[in-house]
Scaffold this active site. Sequence first.
Site, short mmCIF file in Angstrom:
data_model
loop_
_atom_site.label_atom_id
_atom_site.label_comp_id
_atom_site.label_asym_id
_atom_site.label_seq_id
_atom_site.Cartn_x
_atom_site.Cartn_y
_atom_site.Cartn_z
N ARG A 103 0.86 -1.19 0.00
CA ARG A 103 0.00 0.00 0.00
C ARG A 103 0.89 1.24 0.00
NH1 ARG A 103 -3.70 0.16 5.06
NH2 ARG A 103 -4.31 -1.82 4.08
N HIS A 148 1.83 -2.20 5.60
CA HIS A 148 1.59 -2.49 4.19
C HIS A 148 2.54 -1.72 3.28
CE1 HIS A 148 -2.10 -4.97 4.05
NE2 HIS A 148 -2.45 -4.34 5.15
N ASP A 155 -3.36 -8.60 3.17
CA ASP A 155 -4.71 -8.88 3.69
C ASP A 155 -5.31 -9.96 2.81
OD1 ASP A 155 -4.39 -6.83 5.54
OD2 ASP A 155 -5.47 -5.36 4.33
N GLU A 237 -7.33 -8.02 13.40
CA GLU A 237 -7.86 -8.23 12.05
C GLU A 237 -7.51 -9.64 11.58
OE1 GLU A 237 -7.35 -3.55 10.61
OE2 GLU A 237 -6.00 -5.09 9.83
N HIS A 240 -5.16 -9.88 8.31
CA HIS A 240 -3.92 -9.10 8.20
C HIS A 240 -2.72 -9.93 8.64
CE1 HIS A 240 -1.74 -5.07 8.66
NE2 HIS A 240 -0.94 -5.91 9.28
#
Length: 263
Positions: A103, A148, A155, A237, A240
């Site tokens: 990301r 990320h 993910d 999460e 993740h």
Amino acid sequence: MTLVAVAAATVLTACHRPPPPPPPAPAPSGPRAPADVVVLTDVDPTVRTDIRYATAHNFVGRPLDGYPEPLCLLTRAAAEALRRVQAAALADGHTLKVYDCYRPQRAADDMVAWAGQPGESAGAVEFHPRVPKSELFAEGYLGAPTAHSRGSTVDLTLVRLPAPTPSRYPSAAPPVPCTAPPQRRYPDDSVDMGTGFDCFDPLAATAATDISRAARANRALLRRLMTDGGFVNYDREWWHYRLADEPYPDTYFDFPVSRSAVR
């Protein structure tokens, strides 16, 4: 030699002359990825992809800055590790499906800007029905910088084989909370994990108990596969995972999610 013969010889020589070399390709503009960043599907084309931040189906409700293409980019170390996880998943009758990989920092900044805007967005109903937008960072659901951006975090979920036909996001349909029963939630083709992806809610914690036995078993399977493959879970999460031995533990990149950024 006559003038006609000289002209003919000149034409013949010109016909056999090699064509000029093509002009050099223009160098790509913008930041580039390190040499060891790859497109995951080039390493393992069997992994399914559903890159949500390149679409409008995410908590922001639009593609995030830095996602011109729906690709999973990872460091080669993470991609190779995920390829081994995929082999184990396939042997168990499942396939991996990734929602987000590398990301860019600009995308994390985009999330920060979104969180600072007053009022709730339409995505609140689906993605954080019980947690106000203003508390998402404080509660640990969003972060900037994010792991990320280091290129070795992913993910993901599991899809049972034979995989069903992926459903398209029904943009005209009213949103349903990510905590709703699986038959009411967005029709993702993954196994039931107790909540949808990017569900910012206590039920998304990996060890949450207020979910079905099947969902707990599916989370446990994903965790076992990923842990055996060298990844570490973020406990809030279930989707993740970060490569434990990541090659860039202190570097946050900002090249775009595109093939042109990969060497």
